[in-house]
Design a protein around this motif. Structure first.
Motif, PDB file in Angstrom:
ATOM      1  N   SER A 163       0.862  -1.364  -0.170  1.00 29.72           N
ATOM      2  CA  SER A 163      -0.191  -0.103  -0.100  1.00 29.72           C
ATOM      3  C   SER A 163       0.954   1.324   0.015  1.00 29.72           C
ATOM      4  O   SER A 163       0.241   2.438   0.142  1.00 29.72           O
ATOM      5  N   ASP A 164       2.152   1.096   0.079  1.00 35.90           N
ATOM      6  CA  ASP A 164       3.091   2.267  -0.078  1.00 35.90           C
ATOM      7  C   ASP A 164       3.106   2.766  -1.493  1.00 35.90           C
ATOM      8  O   ASP A 164       3.670   2.123  -2.412  1.00 35.90           O
ATOM      9  N   LEU A 165       2.531   3.994  -1.602  1.00 34.57           N
ATOM     10  CA  LEU A 165       2.431   4.600  -2.943  1.00 34.57           C
ATOM     11  C   LEU A 165       3.600   4.861  -3.597  1.00 34.57           C
ATOM     12  O   LEU A 165       3.813   4.896  -4.774  1.00 34.57           O
ATOM     13  N   GLY A 166       4.895   5.044  -2.683  1.00 32.60           N
ATOM     14  CA  GLY A 166       6.053   5.388  -3.237  1.00 32.60           C
ATOM     15  C   GLY A 166       6.836   4.453  -4.063  1.00 32.60           C
ATOM     16  O   GLY A 166       7.843   4.649  -4.705  1.00 32.60           O
ATOM     17  N   ARG A 167       5.979   3.082  -3.741  1.00 34.77           N
ATOM     18  CA  ARG A 167       6.790   1.858  -4.372  1.00 34.77           C
ATOM     19  C   ARG A 167       5.825   1.648  -5.583  1.00 34.77           C
ATOM     20  O   ARG A 167       6.173   0.506  -6.142  1.00 34.77           O
ATOM     21  N   TRP A 168       4.832   2.409  -5.954  1.00 30.61           N
ATOM     22  CA  TRP A 168       3.991   2.115  -7.232  1.00 30.61           C
ATOM     23  C   TRP A 168       4.423   2.359  -8.256  1.00 30.61           C
ATOM     24  O   TRP A 168       5.094   3.562  -8.505  1.00 30.61           O
ATOM     25  N   LEU A 169       4.019   1.855  -9.354  1.00 29.21           N
ATOM     26  CA  LEU A 169       4.426   2.334 -10.773  1.00 29.21           C
ATOM     27  C   LEU A 169       3.516   3.656 -11.041  1.00 29.21           C
ATOM     28  O   LEU A 169       2.559   3.687 -10.167  1.00 29.21           O
ATOM     29  N   PRO A 170       4.064   4.474 -11.799  1.00 25.60           N
ATOM     30  CA  PRO A 170       3.235   5.628 -12.333  1.00 25.60           C
ATOM     31  C   PRO A 170       1.851   5.315 -12.967  1.00 25.60           C
ATOM     32  O   PRO A 170       1.573   4.091 -13.311  1.00 25.60           O
ATOM     33  N   LEU A 171       0.923   5.991 -12.605  1.00 31.65           N
ATOM     34  CA  LEU A 171      -0.473   5.857 -13.125  1.00 31.65           C
ATOM     35  C   LEU A 171      -0.598   5.586 -14.584  1.00 31.65           C
ATOM     36  O   LEU A 171      -1.232   4.745 -15.000  1.00 31.65           O
ATOM     37  N   SER A 172       0.212   6.239 -15.395  1.00 29.11           N
ATOM     38  CA  SER A 172       0.272   6.483 -16.799  1.00 29.11           C
ATOM     39  C   SER A 172       0.634   4.893 -17.445  1.00 29.11           C
ATOM     40  O   SER A 172      -0.096   4.417 -18.161  1.00 29.11           O
ATOM     41  N   GLU A 173       1.750   4.488 -16.572  1.00 34.62           N
ATOM     42  CA  GLU A 173       2.156   3.239 -16.811  1.00 34.62           C
ATOM     43  C   GLU A 173       1.249   1.783 -16.653  1.00 34.62           C
ATOM     44  O   GLU A 173       0.870   1.009 -17.321  1.00 34.62           O
ATOM     45  N   LEU A 174       0.381   1.959 -15.473  1.00 34.90           N
ATOM     46  CA  LEU A 174      -0.675   1.112 -15.086  1.00 34.90           C
ATOM     47  C   LEU A 174      -1.695   1.198 -16.168  1.00 34.90           C
ATOM     48  O   LEU A 174      -2.132   0.247 -16.273  1.00 34.90           O
ATOM     49  N   LYS A 175      -2.098   2.333 -16.540  1.00 27.48           N
ATOM     50  CA  LYS A 175      -3.126   2.391 -17.275  1.00 27.48           C
ATOM     51  C   LYS A 175      -2.769   1.770 -18.907  1.00 27.48           C
ATOM     52  O   LYS A 175      -3.705   1.154 -19.308  1.00 27.48           O
ATOM     53  N   GLU A 176      -1.637   1.997 -19.277  1.00 21.92           N
ATOM     54  CA  GLU A 176      -1.221   1.424 -20.503  1.00 21.92           C
ATOM     55  C   GLU A 176      -1.365  -0.136 -20.590  1.00 21.92           C
ATOM     56  O   GLU A 176      -1.922  -0.768 -21.406  1.00 21.92           O
ATOM     57  N   LYS A 177      -0.871  -0.505 -19.164  1.00 20.80           N
ATOM     58  CA  LYS A 177      -0.711  -1.986 -18.989  1.00 20.80           C
ATOM     59  C   LYS A 177      -2.344  -2.510 -18.973  1.00 20.80           C
ATOM     60  O   LYS A 177      -2.658  -3.545 -19.684  1.00 20.80           O
ATOM     61  N   ALA A 178      -3.375  -1.696 -18.423  1.00 18.39           N
ATOM     62  CA  ALA A 178      -4.734  -2.196 -18.305  1.00 18.39           C
ATOM     63  C   ALA A 178      -5.131  -2.158 -19.772  1.00 18.39           C
ATOM     64  O   ALA A 178      -5.967  -3.298 -19.977  1.00 18.39           O
ATOM     65  N   ILE A 179      -5.009  -1.185 -20.578  1.00 14.67           N
ATOM     66  CA  ILE A 179      -5.231  -1.351 -21.976  1.00 14.67           C
ATOM     67  C   ILE A 179      -4.833  -2.479 -22.706  1.00 14.67           C
ATOM     68  O   ILE A 179      -5.436  -2.880 -23.496  1.00 14.67           O
ATOM     69  N   THR A 180      -3.522  -2.753 -22.474  1.00 15.35           N
ATOM     70  CA  THR A 180      -3.032  -3.714 -23.201  1.00 15.35           C
ATOM     71  C   THR A 180      -3.818  -5.022 -22.923  1.00 15.35           C
ATOM     72  O   THR A 180      -3.947  -5.952 -23.775  1.00 15.35           O
TER      73      THR A 180
END
Length: 189
Positions: free
Chosen positions: A62-79
Motif C-alpha cells: 500500500s506504499d504509494l512511493g513503491r507504485w508504478l506511475p499511473l500512466s504506466e498502469l493505465k497502458e498495462k490495463a489497456i494492453t
C-alpha cells in the motif's frame, strides 16, 4: 352537524388520496418494480460471489512511493483489455479507482463494463472481470436510456425527478390511507 360535515370532508379527502394512490400505482408499477429489483441486486452486489461485481483483490504493497506511475498502469490495463478480452472493445476509461489500502488500481472501462485490477507496485494482473453491477446501476437510475438515446443526462434527470416525486406522493397518500380512518374513528368517539 358541524361534526357530520367534518367527517364527510375527511371521507372525501380519503377517497381522493385513494384515487391518487391507485392511479399512480397503476401507471408506475413497472418502474417501481424495476427500481426495487435493481436496488435489491445493488444491495447484494459485493456478496454475489463475483457474479455481479468482481471481488477487490489485494496487491503487494500500500506504499504509494513503491507504485508504478499511473500512466504506466493505465497502458498495462489497456494492453490487457486488448490482448485478453478483445481488441475490438473500446479502450475508453469510465474511471480509475485507486485503492491504496489494498495495493491495487481498478480500471473500469466505459461502454462494455469490463474492469481490470492491477497490482499498483508490480503491474501484475490481479483480476479481469465483467462489472454487471454497473449495468444494473444504469438500469436503476435510468442512465441506460440516456446512453441508448444519447440525450446527455436529460432522460435520467427527468426519470429521477418523476420517480422521486411519485415515491414522495406514495408515502404521503399511503400514510394518509393508514392514518385517515384512525382519525375518523377517533373523531366519532
Amino acid at each position: 352537524m358541524p361534526s357530520q360535515q367534518k367527517r364527510k370532508n375527511q371521507a372525501k379527502i380519503l377517497r381522493q388520496f385513494r384515487a391518487v394512490h391507485r392511479a399512480m400505482g397503476a401507471v408506475l408499477f413497472v418502474f417501481f418494480f424495476i427500481i426495487s429489483v435493481s436496488g435489491l441486486l445493488l444491495g447484494v452486489k459485493k456478496n454475489s460471489g463475483d457474479v455481479l461485481l468482481p471481488k477487490t483483490q489485494t496487491g503487494t504493497t500500500s506504499d504509494l512511493g513503491r507504485w508504478l506511475p499511473l500512466s504506466e498502469l493505465k497502458e498495462k490495463a489497456i494492453t490487457v483489455l486488448r490482448d485478453s478480452i478483445s481488441p475490438e472493445l473500446s479502450q475508453e476509461l469510465d474511471r480509475i479507482d485507486v485503492r491504496n489500502e489494498k495495493g491495487i488500481v481498478k480500471f473500469i472501462f466505459a461502454n462494455h463494463y469490463y474492469g481490470i485490477q492491477l497490482d499498483g507496485a508490480t503491474g501484475a494482473v490481479l483480476s479481469i472481470g465483467k462489472r454487471r453491477s454497473d449495468v444494473i446501476e444504469n438500469i436503476h437510475d435510468g442512465s441506460i436510456i440516456d446512453s441508448y438515446l444519447g440525450t446527455g443526462g436529460y432522460v435520467k434527470l427527468i426519470y429521477t425527478l418523476i420517480m422521486s416525486i411519485a415515491l414522495l406522493l406514495f408515502t404521503i397518500t399511503g400514510f394518509w390511507l393508514w392514518y385517515g380512518p384512525k382519525r375518523m374513528r377517533k373523531s366519532r368517539s
